[in-house]
Design a protein around this motif. Structure first.
Motif, PDB file in Angstrom:
ATOM      1  N   VAL A   1      -3.040  -3.450   7.539  1.00  0.00           N
ATOM      2  CA  VAL A   1      -1.833  -4.265   7.675  1.00  0.00           C
ATOM      3  C   VAL A   1      -2.010  -5.295   8.779  1.00  0.00           C
ATOM      4  N   GLN A   2      -2.630  -4.898   9.867  1.00  0.00           N
ATOM      5  CA  GLN A   2      -2.850  -5.823  10.991  1.00  0.00           C
ATOM      6  C   GLN A   2      -3.693  -7.018  10.557  1.00  0.00           C
ATOM      7  N   SER A   3      -4.684  -6.793   9.696  1.00  0.00           N
ATOM      8  CA  SER A   3      -5.581  -7.858   9.264  1.00  0.00           C
ATOM      9  C   SER A   3      -4.989  -8.730   8.164  1.00  0.00           C
ATOM     10  N   GLY A   4      -3.884  -8.270   7.555  1.00  0.00           N
ATOM     11  CA  GLY A   4      -3.300  -9.030   6.468  1.00  0.00           C
ATOM     12  C   GLY A   4      -3.762  -8.584   5.098  1.00  0.00           C
ATOM     13  N   GLN A   5      -4.584  -7.545   5.025  1.00  0.00           N
ATOM     14  CA  GLN A   5      -4.998  -7.020   3.722  1.00  0.00           C
ATOM     15  C   GLN A   5      -3.770  -6.532   2.943  1.00  0.00           C
ATOM     16  N   PHE A   6      -2.845  -5.914   3.676  1.00  0.00           N
ATOM     17  CA  PHE A   6      -1.549  -5.508   3.127  1.00  0.00           C
ATOM     18  C   PHE A   6      -0.466  -6.042   4.059  1.00  0.00           C
ATOM     19  N   ASN A   7       0.742  -6.212   3.530  1.00  0.00           N
ATOM     20  CA  ASN A   7       1.832  -6.560   4.450  1.00  0.00           C
ATOM     21  C   ASN A   7       2.942  -5.520   4.467  1.00  0.00           C
ATOM     22  N   LEU A   8       2.784  -4.465   3.667  1.00  0.00           N
ATOM     23  CA  LEU A   8       3.729  -3.352   3.682  1.00  0.00           C
ATOM     24  C   LEU A   8       2.965  -2.091   3.325  1.00  0.00           C
ATOM     25  N   ALA A   9       3.088  -1.055   4.156  1.00  0.00           N
ATOM     26  CA  ALA A   9       2.363   0.176   3.890  1.00  0.00           C
ATOM     27  C   ALA A   9       3.136   1.364   4.423  1.00  0.00           C
ATOM     28  N   ARG A  10       2.813   2.517   3.893  1.00  0.00           N
ATOM     29  CA  ARG A  10       3.430   3.770   4.332  1.00  0.00           C
ATOM     30  C   ARG A  10       2.458   4.497   5.252  1.00  0.00           C
TER      31      ARG A  10
ATOM     32  N   THR B   1      12.672 -13.462  -5.521  1.00  0.00           N
ATOM     33  CA  THR B   1      11.909 -14.619  -5.063  1.00  0.00           C
ATOM     34  C   THR B   1      10.422 -14.309  -4.926  1.00  0.00           C
ATOM     35  N   ILE B   2      10.059 -13.042  -4.946  1.00  0.00           N
ATOM     36  CA  ILE B   2       8.642 -12.668  -4.918  1.00  0.00           C
ATOM     37  C   ILE B   2       8.018 -13.070  -6.250  1.00  0.00           C
ATOM     38  N   LYS B   3       6.955 -13.860  -6.192  1.00  0.00           N
ATOM     39  CA  LYS B   3       6.298 -14.303  -7.413  1.00  0.00           C
ATOM     40  C   LYS B   3       5.274 -13.294  -7.913  1.00  0.00           C
ATOM     41  N   ALA B   4       4.666 -12.558  -6.998  1.00  0.00           N
ATOM     42  CA  ALA B   4       3.630 -11.595  -7.376  1.00  0.00           C
ATOM     43  C   ALA B   4       3.691 -10.387  -6.455  1.00  0.00           C
ATOM     44  N   LEU B   5       3.292  -9.259  -6.983  1.00  0.00           N
ATOM     45  CA  LEU B   5       3.285  -8.018  -6.212  1.00  0.00           C
ATOM     46  C   LEU B   5       1.993  -7.282  -6.533  1.00  0.00           C
ATOM     47  N   GLU B   6       1.266  -6.947  -5.488  1.00  0.00           N
ATOM     48  CA  GLU B   6       0.040  -6.177  -5.648  1.00  0.00           C
ATOM     49  C   GLU B   6       0.294  -4.771  -5.102  1.00  0.00           C
ATOM     50  N   LEU B   7       0.114  -3.787  -5.971  1.00  0.00           N
ATOM     51  CA  LEU B   7       0.414  -2.398  -5.621  1.00  0.00           C
ATOM     52  C   LEU B   7      -0.880  -1.617  -5.479  1.00  0.00           C
ATOM     53  N   TYR B   8      -1.003  -0.898  -4.347  1.00  0.00           N
ATOM     54  CA  TYR B   8      -2.212  -0.131  -4.050  1.00  0.00           C
ATOM     55  C   TYR B   8      -1.846   1.316  -3.726  1.00  0.00           C
ATOM     56  N   PRO B   9      -2.811   2.225  -3.838  1.00  0.00           N
ATOM     57  CA  PRO B   9      -2.566   3.604  -3.408  1.00  0.00           C
ATOM     58  C   PRO B   9      -2.320   3.654  -1.903  1.00  0.00           C
ATOM     59  N   GLN B  10      -1.745   4.778  -1.470  1.00  0.00           N
ATOM     60  CA  GLN B  10      -1.601   4.977  -0.031  1.00  0.00           C
ATOM     61  C   GLN B  10      -2.982   4.966   0.604  1.00  0.00           C
ATOM     62  N   GLN B  11      -3.119   4.223   1.692  1.00  0.00           N
ATOM     63  CA  GLN B  11      -4.432   4.032   2.303  1.00  0.00           C
ATOM     64  C   GLN B  11      -4.828   5.192   3.206  1.00  0.00           C
ATOM     65  N   ASP B  12      -6.113   5.284   3.454  1.00  0.00           N
ATOM     66  CA  ASP B  12      -6.647   6.302   4.351  1.00  0.00           C
ATOM     67  C   ASP B  12      -6.019   6.127   5.733  1.00  0.00           C
ATOM     68  N   PRO B  13      -5.578   7.220   6.351  1.00  0.00           N
ATOM     69  CA  PRO B  13      -4.954   7.110   7.675  1.00  0.00           C
ATOM     70  C   PRO B  13      -5.812   6.380   8.698  1.00  0.00           C
ATOM     71  N   ALA B  14      -7.114   6.452   8.540  1.00  0.00           N
ATOM     72  CA  ALA B  14      -8.011   5.832   9.518  1.00  0.00           C
ATOM     73  C   ALA B  14      -8.057   4.308   9.389  1.00  0.00           C
ATOM     74  N   THR B  15      -7.605   3.789   8.238  1.00  0.00           N
ATOM     75  CA  THR B  15      -7.749   2.346   8.008  1.00  0.00           C
ATOM     76  C   THR B  15      -6.448   1.624   7.718  1.00  0.00           C
ATOM     77  N   VAL B  16      -5.346   2.350   7.474  1.00  0.00           N
ATOM     78  CA  VAL B  16      -4.136   1.686   7.004  1.00  0.00           C
ATOM     79  C   VAL B  16      -3.552   0.739   8.050  1.00  0.00           C
ATOM     80  N   VAL B  17      -3.529   1.121   9.307  1.00  0.00           N
ATOM     81  CA  VAL B  17      -2.975   0.248  10.342  1.00  0.00           C
ATOM     82  C   VAL B  17      -3.795  -1.033  10.448  1.00  0.00           C
ATOM     83  N   ALA B  18      -5.119  -0.885  10.453  1.00  0.00           N
ATOM     84  CA  ALA B  18      -5.986  -2.065  10.515  1.00  0.00           C
ATOM     85  C   ALA B  18      -5.804  -2.933   9.282  1.00  0.00           C
TER      86      ALA B  18
ATOM     87  N   ALA C   1       0.862  -1.184   0.000  1.00  0.00           N
ATOM     88  CA  ALA C   1       0.000   0.000   0.000  1.00  0.00           C
ATOM     89  C   ALA C   1       0.895   1.231   0.000  1.00  0.00           C
ATOM     90  N   TRP C   2       1.149   1.762  -1.156  1.00  0.00           N
ATOM     91  CA  TRP C   2       2.149   2.827  -1.292  1.00  0.00           C
ATOM     92  C   TRP C   2       1.645   3.976  -2.145  1.00  0.00           C
TER      93      TRP C   2
END
Length: 516
Positions: A250-259, A231-248, A52-53
């Motif tokens: 990553v915590q839930s596994g929707q993303f594994n790397l975010a800004r 070694t990464i087989k696939a990469l999913e790129l998303y816009p930077q997430q809303d501050p109110a939801t980005v932590v949740a 999520a970048w």
């Protein structure tokens, strides 16, 4: 949960230190990146990084209108050269290069056996065509950086010979970024417009699908010249997430790397996520159109520079993360001028006096344009300007229109933005202060700066004189132009199942990434 800070090395290299960490297994033998694990929205299977970048303004490096696009473009494209952690040009697609004795011809020798992602040869002829397109196509936003190229041609399969109209030793640095990204001629000769959504390069990944403003799906490119390091087989790129939801997210596994921003660090740590602060070349800045009132009055511009309490900005907006800065380069960089360390330190009384001396006896009216992405900063600056007699009304415009209205149409007088740095310091000056510079809304320049930059270009980057010439250019620019630099903005990332990212103030690389 861990929290790490990755510092920018305070190296006084004459070539700077814009970093690019590469895999230990590559010929450059530099650092490897952190790894990624699969997320629920990140495609099927393992070895998937959900990032999520940001999405690029376009997948075409020639028409890309945001400096930060380079992060995403580097997933699909390779540049001719790269930068090491000290900012020196090092081999990438080109394994070597050499200038002639006059400094007006430079030959780049490519690695053998290079291929684009579709399997077609990436040879000297293809590179020459890609460079030629970048410097001559209508609407090219990288053309101003290549004005000194007289001709470019292939000599055999591997040598790209560039003749210059003048001495210019910046090209090995310049070609480490968007300007040097090689686009497959088979794509732009067939349908140049398609590149906006269908990149055609030779980078570590290839885009398989792209939904504008939503996400991009990429897969490992087996034709990447260092494909055995991916070694990464696939990469999913998303816009930077809303501050109110980005932590949740990553915590839930929707993303594994975010800004995230400094305001979200505490919440991320409380959620048990890994937080990493990486110093960068990114600096927040007020971009000013000096051809529009009231900033066509130099006294108003100077008063504004003294009116802003940057330490307060750091505390309130950045939550203490980031460092006050008055110039486009960070301390330790070859272009950083120590004499400017506190050149516009907060002094509201001086700001008021400057306005009074210029005959402004009532509040100066201004319009302050905001894309809505940095509302707290804009509101705090508005209040600080009002305190000294500059009454700025905030005008909020859609983020998607910001570049068009501010930098292409030149229709806004004042805006809050950021400058992501450039591989070549001369290029950075051209973008910020040049007559055709994208981030120079008024398109006004200064003969003294132009003359100084000519001296910089004509000096080899390993010459003892280079640093002093570049730092003098910084002094001229900062004290002459209306750009108001505010704060160095580090990259703050949160990770779940992803190892620590490298100490690189430039690109995020993925060679050597492993799944944890």
């Amino acid at each position: 949960m861990t929290r790490t800070r990755t510092p920018l090395a305070a190296t006084q290299s004459r070539r700077g230190f814009l970093g690019l960490s590469l895999a230990a297994g590559l010929v450059l033998s530099l650092e490897a990146c952190g790894g990624g694990s699969s997320g629920s929205s990140g495609g099927s299977g393992t070895n998937t990084l959900t990032w999520a970048w940001q999405l690029p303004t376009t997948w075409d490096p020639v028409t890309s209108s945001a400096g930060s696009d380079v992060q995403m473009l580097a997933l699909a494209y390779d540049p001719i050269t790269a930068l090491d952690e000290q900012g020196n040009a090092v081999p990438w697609l080109a394994e070597s290069w050499a200038y002639d004795a006059a400094g007006t011809t430079v030959t780049f020798t490519l690695r053998s056996g290079l291929k684009f992602s579709d399997g077609t040869p990436l040879n000297a002829a293809a590179v020459a065509k890609s460079i030629e397109r970048g410097r001559s196509q209508d609407g090219s936003l990288i053309a101003p950086q290549m004005k000194s190229i007289k001709s470019v041609a292939a000599s055999g399969e591997l040598d790209v010979v560039i003749e210059l109209t003048e001495v210019d030793y910046q090209y090995p640095l310049l070609f480490a970024g968007k300007t040097g990204m090689v686009v497959n001629p088979a794509a732009f000769e067939k349908d140049v417009d398609a590149l906006a959504t269908q990149p055609a390069g030779s980078g570590p990944f290839a885009v398989t699908s792209y939904v504008q403003n939503d996400h991009a799906s990429l897969k490992r490119n087996p034709n990447f010249f260092a494909a055995d390091e991916i070694t990464i087989k696939a990469l999913e790129l998303y816009p930077q997430q809303d501050p109110a939801t980005v932590v949740a997210g990553v915590q839930s596994g929707q993303f594994n790397l975010a800004r995230i921003s400094g305001a979200q660090v505490e919440a991320a740590e409380a959620a048990g996520l890994d937080v990493q602060v990486i110093d960068s070349m990114f600096v927040s800045v007020l971009d000013v159109n000096a051809s529009m009132a009231p900033f066509d009055d130099p006294a108003v511009v100077e008063a504004m520079k003294f009116a802003i309490d940057r330490e307060k900005l750091k505390e309130v907006v950045g939550f203490g993360v980031g460092d006050v800065n008055y110039q486009p380069f960070p301390p330790g960089y070859v272009g950083y001028n120590e004499e400017l360390a506190d050149v516009y330190a907060y002094d509201p009384e001086k700001a008021k006096q400057l306005l009074a001396d210029a005959g402004h006896t009532s509040p100066v009216k201004a319009v302050f344009t905001s894309s809505g992405q940095s509302a707290p900063a804009v509101e705090l600056i508005q209040a600080q300007l009002k305190d000294v007699g500059i009454d700025a009304t905030i005008e909020t415009i859609p983020q998607t229109q910001h570049t068009q209205l501010v930098y292409l149409e030149h229709s806004k007088a004042l805006t809050y933005d950021g400058f992501a740095g450039r591989e070549s310091p001369v290029q950075a000056f051209q973008v910020l202060f040049g007559a055709e510079g994208l981030m120079n809304p008024a398109r006004q320049t200064d003969p003294k700066l132009e003359a100084q930059l000519e001296k910089v270009k004509q000096t080899p980057t390993d010459s003892p004189e280079y640093a002093g010439l570049l730092q003098e250019a910084t002094r001229i620019a900062v004290t002459t132009f209306p750009n108001t630099f505010l704060q160095l903005m580090p990259t703050i990332v949160i990770r779940k199942g992803v190892s620590e990212l490298p100490a690189s103030p430039s690109l995020r690389r993925f060679e050597g990434v492993t799944v944890s």
